[in-house]
Write a protein that holds these residues in place. Structure first.
Motif, PDB file in Angstrom:
ATOM      1  N   LEU A  31       5.353  -1.156   3.637  1.00  0.00           N
ATOM      2  CA  LEU A  31       6.595  -1.837   3.267  1.00  0.00           C
ATOM      3  C   LEU A  31       7.540  -0.909   2.514  1.00  0.00           C
ATOM      4  CD1 LEU A  31       5.071  -5.290   2.253  1.00  0.00           C
ATOM      5  CD2 LEU A  31       6.572  -4.848   4.220  1.00  0.00           C
ATOM      6  N   LEU A  32       6.974   0.038   1.769  1.00  0.00           N
ATOM      7  CA  LEU A  32       7.789   0.995   1.030  1.00  0.00           C
ATOM      8  C   LEU A  32       8.202   2.195   1.868  1.00  0.00           C
ATOM      9  CD1 LEU A  32       5.797   1.110  -2.332  1.00  0.00           C
ATOM     10  CD2 LEU A  32       8.028   0.029  -1.953  1.00  0.00           C
ATOM     11  N   GLY A  33       7.524   2.372   3.013  1.00  0.00           N
ATOM     12  CA  GLY A  33       7.764   3.565   3.810  1.00  0.00           C
ATOM     13  C   GLY A  33       7.148   4.801   3.164  1.00  0.00           C
ATOM     14  N   GLU A  34       6.089   4.601   2.375  1.00  0.00           N
ATOM     15  CA  GLU A  34       5.422   5.689   1.667  1.00  0.00           C
ATOM     16  C   GLU A  34       4.073   5.994   2.313  1.00  0.00           C
ATOM     17  OE1 GLU A  34       6.267   7.613  -1.197  1.00  0.00           O
ATOM     18  OE2 GLU A  34       8.218   6.811  -0.625  1.00  0.00           O
ATOM     19  N   ASP A  35       3.754   7.268   2.409  1.00  0.00           N
ATOM     20  CA  ASP A  35       2.462   7.700   2.925  1.00  0.00           C
ATOM     21  C   ASP A  35       1.469   7.759   1.774  1.00  0.00           C
ATOM     22  OD1 ASP A  35       0.262   8.815   4.144  1.00  0.00           O
ATOM     23  OD2 ASP A  35       1.254  10.691   4.688  1.00  0.00           O
ATOM     24  N   LEU A  36       0.577   6.808   1.736  1.00  0.00           N
ATOM     25  CA  LEU A  36      -0.470   6.779   0.715  1.00  0.00           C
ATOM     26  C   LEU A  36      -1.787   7.320   1.257  1.00  0.00           C
ATOM     27  CD1 LEU A  36       0.301   3.336  -1.005  1.00  0.00           C
ATOM     28  CD2 LEU A  36       0.934   5.641  -1.778  1.00  0.00           C
ATOM     29  N   GLY A  37      -1.708   8.071   2.333  1.00  0.00           N
ATOM     30  CA  GLY A  37      -2.883   8.757   2.849  1.00  0.00           C
ATOM     31  C   GLY A  37      -3.811   7.933   3.712  1.00  0.00           C
ATOM     32  N   PHE A  38      -3.322   6.873   4.316  1.00  0.00           N
ATOM     33  CA  PHE A  38      -4.187   6.016   5.122  1.00  0.00           C
ATOM     34  C   PHE A  38      -4.479   6.639   6.478  1.00  0.00           C
ATOM     35  CE2 PHE A  38      -3.020   3.064   1.895  1.00  0.00           C
ATOM     36  CZ  PHE A  38      -4.163   2.285   1.758  1.00  0.00           C
ATOM     37  N   ARG A  39      -5.756   6.592   6.851  1.00  0.00           N
ATOM     38  CA  ARG A  39      -6.243   7.100   8.124  1.00  0.00           C
ATOM     39  C   ARG A  39      -7.201   6.075   8.730  1.00  0.00           C
ATOM     40  NH1 ARG A  39      -2.515   9.564   6.868  1.00  0.00           N
ATOM     41  NH2 ARG A  39      -2.371  11.728   6.291  1.00  0.00           N
ATOM     42  N   SER A  40      -7.527   6.282   9.981  1.00  0.00           N
ATOM     43  CA  SER A  40      -8.481   5.416  10.672  1.00  0.00           C
ATOM     44  C   SER A  40      -9.844   5.522   9.994  1.00  0.00           C
ATOM     45  CB  SER A  40      -8.572   5.864  12.130  1.00  0.00           C
ATOM     46  OG  SER A  40      -9.641   5.249  12.771  1.00  0.00           O
ATOM     47  N   HIS A  41     -10.473   4.377   9.765  1.00  0.00           N
ATOM     48  CA  HIS A  41     -11.790   4.303   9.131  1.00  0.00           C
ATOM     49  C   HIS A  41     -12.496   3.074   9.684  1.00  0.00           C
ATOM     50  CE1 HIS A  41     -14.661   3.599   5.772  1.00  0.00           C
ATOM     51  NE2 HIS A  41     -14.681   4.917   5.728  1.00  0.00           N
ATOM     52  N   PHE A  42     -13.789   2.970   9.458  1.00  0.00           N
ATOM     53  CA  PHE A  42     -14.570   1.890  10.038  1.00  0.00           C
ATOM     54  C   PHE A  42     -13.987   0.499   9.762  1.00  0.00           C
ATOM     55  CE2 PHE A  42     -18.059  -1.205  10.057  1.00  0.00           C
ATOM     56  CZ  PHE A  42     -18.461  -1.063  11.370  1.00  0.00           C
ATOM     57  N   TYR A  43     -13.572   0.229   8.536  1.00  0.00           N
ATOM     58  CA  TYR A  43     -13.047  -1.095   8.190  1.00  0.00           C
ATOM     59  C   TYR A  43     -11.538  -1.201   8.358  1.00  0.00           C
ATOM     60  CZ  TYR A  43     -17.648  -1.985   6.303  1.00  0.00           C
ATOM     61  OH  TYR A  43     -18.994  -2.150   6.165  1.00  0.00           O
ATOM     62  N   GLY A  44     -10.960  -0.263   9.083  1.00  0.00           N
ATOM     63  CA  GLY A  44      -9.519  -0.282   9.286  1.00  0.00           C
ATOM     64  C   GLY A  44      -8.894   0.872   8.533  1.00  0.00           C
ATOM     65  N   PRO A  45      -7.583   0.864   8.384  1.00  0.00           N
ATOM     66  CA  PRO A  45      -6.936   1.944   7.657  1.00  0.00           C
ATOM     67  C   PRO A  45      -7.534   2.074   6.252  1.00  0.00           C
ATOM     68  CG  PRO A  45      -5.299   0.570   8.718  1.00  0.00           C
ATOM     69  CD  PRO A  45      -6.622  -0.122   8.868  1.00  0.00           C
ATOM     70  N   TYR A  46      -7.840   3.311   5.873  1.00  0.00           N
ATOM     71  CA  TYR A  46      -8.483   3.591   4.597  1.00  0.00           C
ATOM     72  C   TYR A  46      -7.826   4.822   4.005  1.00  0.00           C
ATOM     73  CZ  TYR A  46     -12.009   5.356   1.340  1.00  0.00           C
ATOM     74  OH  TYR A  46     -12.651   5.828   0.227  1.00  0.00           O
ATOM     75  N   SER A  47      -7.651   4.828   2.693  1.00  0.00           N
ATOM     76  CA  SER A  47      -7.068   5.965   2.001  1.00  0.00           C
ATOM     77  C   SER A  47      -8.037   6.480   0.950  1.00  0.00           C
ATOM     78  CB  SER A  47      -5.753   5.566   1.326  1.00  0.00           C
ATOM     79  OG  SER A  47      -5.295   6.608   0.485  1.00  0.00           O
ATOM     80  N   SER A  48      -8.495   7.714   1.130  1.00  0.00           N
ATOM     81  CA  SER A  48      -9.338   8.320   0.103  1.00  0.00           C
ATOM     82  C   SER A  48      -8.507   8.561  -1.157  1.00  0.00           C
ATOM     83  CB  SER A  48      -9.982   9.618   0.608  1.00  0.00           C
ATOM     84  OG  SER A  48      -9.004  10.521   1.023  1.00  0.00           O
TER      85      SER A  48
END
Length: 192
Positions: free
Chosen positions: A39-56
């Motif tokens: 919603l903010l248009g910010e990259d918080l580091g989300f990538r594909s992961h088993f439970y869906g988008p995940y950000s380390s």
């Protein structure tokens, strides 16, 4: 929101404050922060992961904030998310609330945008548990990052399988409904 004006930790703390100071479960925290970032248009580091988008990055910031006494983590056995053994809940401490409020004063415009994004998310999807929000995040991730935004339910399921995600057919429509409520997708009229 301008990039890199608030640290990821400040974004997390301000968002948590706007969420009422508490989030029940890592999955729910991850998925809510995914949508806040979108919603903010910010990259918080989300990538594909088993439970869906995940950000380390989001996970690391939550762990570090806990270590610094800004968040309190509490564990419980059992989880509503299949495959998770227990649930870790997050609550802002007094120090965390103070830090969030100070950051919000220093960067009032960005904080206002974060709070607005959280309000939008909670109004549209506040009733959703981690599992349902996870499905919506998976559908959005596929539409936003793996297609031109126009896919049938079956195409979404096929793409989900490529990512090793199980997205039941009956859940795709519910995920799209959540995205429509967030105004993250538009209805495309099918051709006659």
């Amino acid at each position: 929101m301008e990039s890199n004006t608030l640290s990821p930790r400040a974004v997390l703390l301000i968002a948590l404050e706007a969420m009422g100071g508490q989030v029940l479960g890592r999955t729910l925290l991850q998925k809510r922060m995914y949508f806040v970032g979108e919603l903010l248009g910010e990259d918080l580091g989300f990538r594909s992961h088993f439970y869906g988008p995940y950000s380390s990055l989001v996970h690391s910031e939550a762990v570090q904030a806990s270590t610094l006494g800004l968040l309190q983590e509490s564990s419980s056995t059992g989880s509503s998310v299949p495959g998770e053994r227990g649930r870790v809940d997050y609550s802002l401490t007094e120090a965390g609330l103070d830090t969030a409020q100070r950051a919000a004063v220093m960067r009032a415009d960005e904080a206002k945008q974060i709070r607005k994004a959280v309000d939008r998310l909670l109004q549209a999807c506040g009733e959703l548990d981690g599992t349902s929000l996870s499905i919506a995040a998976k559908v959005h991730y596929i539409l936003a990052r793996r297609s031109n935004g126009h896919m049938s339910g079956e195409q979404i399921r096929e793409e989900a399988l490529k990512l090793r995600w199980n997205v039941p057919a009956e859940k795709v429509a519910a995920g799209v409904d959540s995205l429509l409520a967030l105004k993250l997708v538009e209805v495309v009229e099918s051709e006659p």
